[in-house]
Design a protein around this motif. Sequence first.
Motif, PDB file in Angstrom:
ATOM      1  N   SER A  22      38.534 -20.610   0.161  1.00 45.67           N
ATOM      2  CA  SER A  22      38.754 -21.976  -0.287  1.00 45.67           C
ATOM      3  C   SER A  22      37.872 -22.892   0.536  1.00 45.67           C
ATOM      4  O   SER A  22      37.868 -22.808   1.763  1.00 45.67           O
ATOM      5  CB  SER A  22      40.221 -22.375  -0.099  1.00 45.67           C
ATOM      6  OG  SER A  22      40.373 -23.749  -0.355  1.00 45.67           O
ATOM      7  N   HIS A  23      37.131 -23.764  -0.123  1.00 49.39           N
ATOM      8  CA  HIS A  23      36.321 -24.749   0.586  1.00 49.39           C
ATOM      9  C   HIS A  23      37.135 -25.995   0.908  1.00 49.39           C
ATOM     10  O   HIS A  23      36.656 -26.895   1.585  1.00 49.39           O
ATOM     11  CB  HIS A  23      35.090 -25.115  -0.240  1.00 49.39           C
ATOM     12  CG  HIS A  23      34.196 -23.939  -0.455  1.00 49.39           C
ATOM     13  ND1 HIS A  23      34.315 -23.098  -1.535  1.00 49.39           N
ATOM     14  CD2 HIS A  23      33.211 -23.428   0.311  1.00 49.39           C
ATOM     15  CE1 HIS A  23      33.423 -22.144  -1.438  1.00 49.39           C
ATOM     16  NE2 HIS A  23      32.740 -22.313  -0.322  1.00 49.39           N
ATOM     17  N   GLU A  24      38.362 -26.027   0.407  1.00 51.85           N
ATOM     18  CA  GLU A  24      39.255 -27.158   0.621  1.00 51.85           C
ATOM     19  C   GLU A  24      40.433 -26.719   1.483  1.00 51.85           C
ATOM     20  O   GLU A  24      40.868 -25.569   1.415  1.00 51.85           O
ATOM     21  CB  GLU A  24      39.795 -27.669  -0.717  1.00 51.85           C
ATOM     22  CG  GLU A  24      38.730 -28.128  -1.683  1.00 51.85           C
ATOM     23  CD  GLU A  24      39.297 -28.475  -3.050  1.00 51.85           C
ATOM     24  OE1 GLU A  24      40.528 -28.574  -3.204  1.00 51.85           O
ATOM     25  OE2 GLU A  24      38.488 -28.635  -3.970  1.00 51.85           O
ATOM     26  N   ARG A  43      44.830 -30.337  -8.139  1.00 52.06           N
ATOM     27  CA  ARG A  43      43.405 -30.678  -8.000  1.00 52.06           C
ATOM     28  C   ARG A  43      42.659 -29.753  -7.045  1.00 52.06           C
ATOM     29  O   ARG A  43      41.494 -29.999  -6.731  1.00 52.06           O
ATOM     30  CB  ARG A  43      43.266 -32.125  -7.557  1.00 52.06           C
ATOM     31  CG  ARG A  43      43.768 -33.060  -8.627  1.00 52.06           C
ATOM     32  CD  ARG A  43      43.450 -34.478  -8.322  1.00 52.06           C
ATOM     33  NE  ARG A  43      43.930 -35.292  -9.432  1.00 52.06           N
ATOM     34  CZ  ARG A  43      44.469 -36.466  -9.305  1.00 52.06           C
ATOM     35  NH1 ARG A  43      44.604 -36.994  -8.114  1.00 52.06           N
ATOM     36  NH2 ARG A  43      44.869 -37.139 -10.352  1.00 52.06           N
ATOM     37  N   HIS A  44      43.305 -28.694  -6.610  1.00 53.86           N
ATOM     38  CA  HIS A  44      42.677 -27.760  -5.676  1.00 53.86           C
ATOM     39  C   HIS A  44      41.726 -26.833  -6.428  1.00 53.86           C
ATOM     40  O   HIS A  44      41.995 -26.437  -7.554  1.00 53.86           O
ATOM     41  CB  HIS A  44      43.752 -26.934  -4.950  1.00 53.86           C
ATOM     42  CG  HIS A  44      43.242 -26.258  -3.729  1.00 53.86           C
ATOM     43  ND1 HIS A  44      42.543 -25.081  -3.764  1.00 53.86           N
ATOM     44  CD2 HIS A  44      43.318 -26.619  -2.425  1.00 53.86           C
ATOM     45  CE1 HIS A  44      42.218 -24.733  -2.545  1.00 53.86           C
ATOM     46  NE2 HIS A  44      42.674 -25.656  -1.706  1.00 53.86           N
ATOM     47  N   GLU A  45      40.624 -26.494  -5.796  1.00 57.01           N
ATOM     48  CA  GLU A  45      39.641 -25.613  -6.429  1.00 57.01           C
ATOM     49  C   GLU A  45      40.207 -24.235  -6.790  1.00 57.01           C
ATOM     50  O   GLU A  45      39.703 -23.576  -7.696  1.00 57.01           O
ATOM     51  CB  GLU A  45      38.404 -25.433  -5.536  1.00 57.01           C
ATOM     52  CG  GLU A  45      38.705 -24.649  -4.254  1.00 57.01           C
ATOM     53  CD  GLU A  45      37.493 -24.421  -3.384  1.00 57.01           C
ATOM     54  OE1 GLU A  45      36.474 -23.895  -3.858  1.00 57.01           O
ATOM     55  OE2 GLU A  45      37.574 -24.786  -2.200  1.00 57.01           O
ATOM     56  N   LEU A  46      41.239 -23.792  -6.094  1.00 59.79           N
ATOM     57  CA  LEU A  46      41.847 -22.488  -6.369  1.00 59.79           C
ATOM     58  C   LEU A  46      43.170 -22.613  -7.122  1.00 59.79           C
ATOM     59  O   LEU A  46      43.993 -21.697  -7.081  1.00 59.79           O
ATOM     60  CB  LEU A  46      42.062 -21.710  -5.064  1.00 59.79           C
ATOM     61  CG  LEU A  46      40.799 -21.318  -4.300  1.00 59.79           C
ATOM     62  CD1 LEU A  46      41.148 -20.555  -3.032  1.00 59.79           C
ATOM     63  CD2 LEU A  46      39.846 -20.511  -5.175  1.00 59.79           C
ATOM     64  N   TYR A  47      43.370 -23.712  -7.816  1.00 61.43           N
ATOM     65  CA  TYR A  47      44.602 -23.909  -8.583  1.00 61.43           C
ATOM     66  C   TYR A  47      44.833 -22.701  -9.496  1.00 61.43           C
ATOM     67  O   TYR A  47      43.953 -22.279 -10.236  1.00 61.43           O
ATOM     68  CB  TYR A  47      44.519 -25.187  -9.424  1.00 61.43           C
ATOM     69  CG  TYR A  47      45.705 -25.382 -10.337  1.00 61.43           C
ATOM     70  CD1 TYR A  47      46.925 -25.801  -9.827  1.00 61.43           C
ATOM     71  CD2 TYR A  47      45.605 -25.122 -11.694  1.00 61.43           C
ATOM     72  CE1 TYR A  47      48.024 -25.966 -10.652  1.00 61.43           C
ATOM     73  CE2 TYR A  47      46.699 -25.289 -12.529  1.00 61.43           C
ATOM     74  CZ  TYR A  47      47.905 -25.708 -12.006  1.00 61.43           C
ATOM     75  OH  TYR A  47      48.987 -25.860 -12.824  1.00 61.43           O
ATOM     76  N   THR A 118      34.207 -15.346  -1.741  1.00 58.37           N
ATOM     77  CA  THR A 118      35.285 -14.650  -2.448  1.00 58.37           C
ATOM     78  C   THR A 118      34.744 -13.329  -2.978  1.00 58.37           C
ATOM     79  O   THR A 118      33.670 -13.276  -3.564  1.00 58.37           O
ATOM     80  CB  THR A 118      35.831 -15.522  -3.601  1.00 58.37           C
ATOM     81  OG1 THR A 118      36.451 -16.686  -3.029  1.00 58.37           O
ATOM     82  CG2 THR A 118      36.848 -14.760  -4.445  1.00 58.37           C
TER      83      THR A 118
END
Length: 137
Positions: A22-24, A43-47, A118
């Motif tokens: 995750s970059h967030e 709103r997370h990139e890995l939602y 990943t």
Amino acid sequence: MIIELRGRGIVPGHAEGEALVSHETISGWGGIDPATGTIIERRHELYGVCFTGKVLVFPGAKGSSGWSAFFQSTRLLGTAPLAMVFSTLSTKSALGAVVTRVPAVSQLDQDPVATIHTGDRVTVDAYRGIVTVTTDR
């Protein structure tokens, strides 16, 4: 190619598995579903992505002190990540790793979020603070 990162072991142990990067930062309280090990922060990139059985690589924790309680629940429910590798050491991320009881390494000599992708194969030796990455790149 093999890449070795050196840092500080936070929770001792040894684990090997596939990286989930995750970059967030990740929110524990309301950001993960401990019953499934899935990131539910909209709103997370890995939602919608499950971290169970993966080496979770992320910048660090965000949110309240409830972060650690949610990650402890993943251990109790059998949905925890295999190991944790995080860029920024904070009380939230350290306590979260401790109560999850998975090998954890932080304060690395290279940014793990920029170095690991990943799907890479990652070995976490938190006894020595070494993260070894095997990649096809």
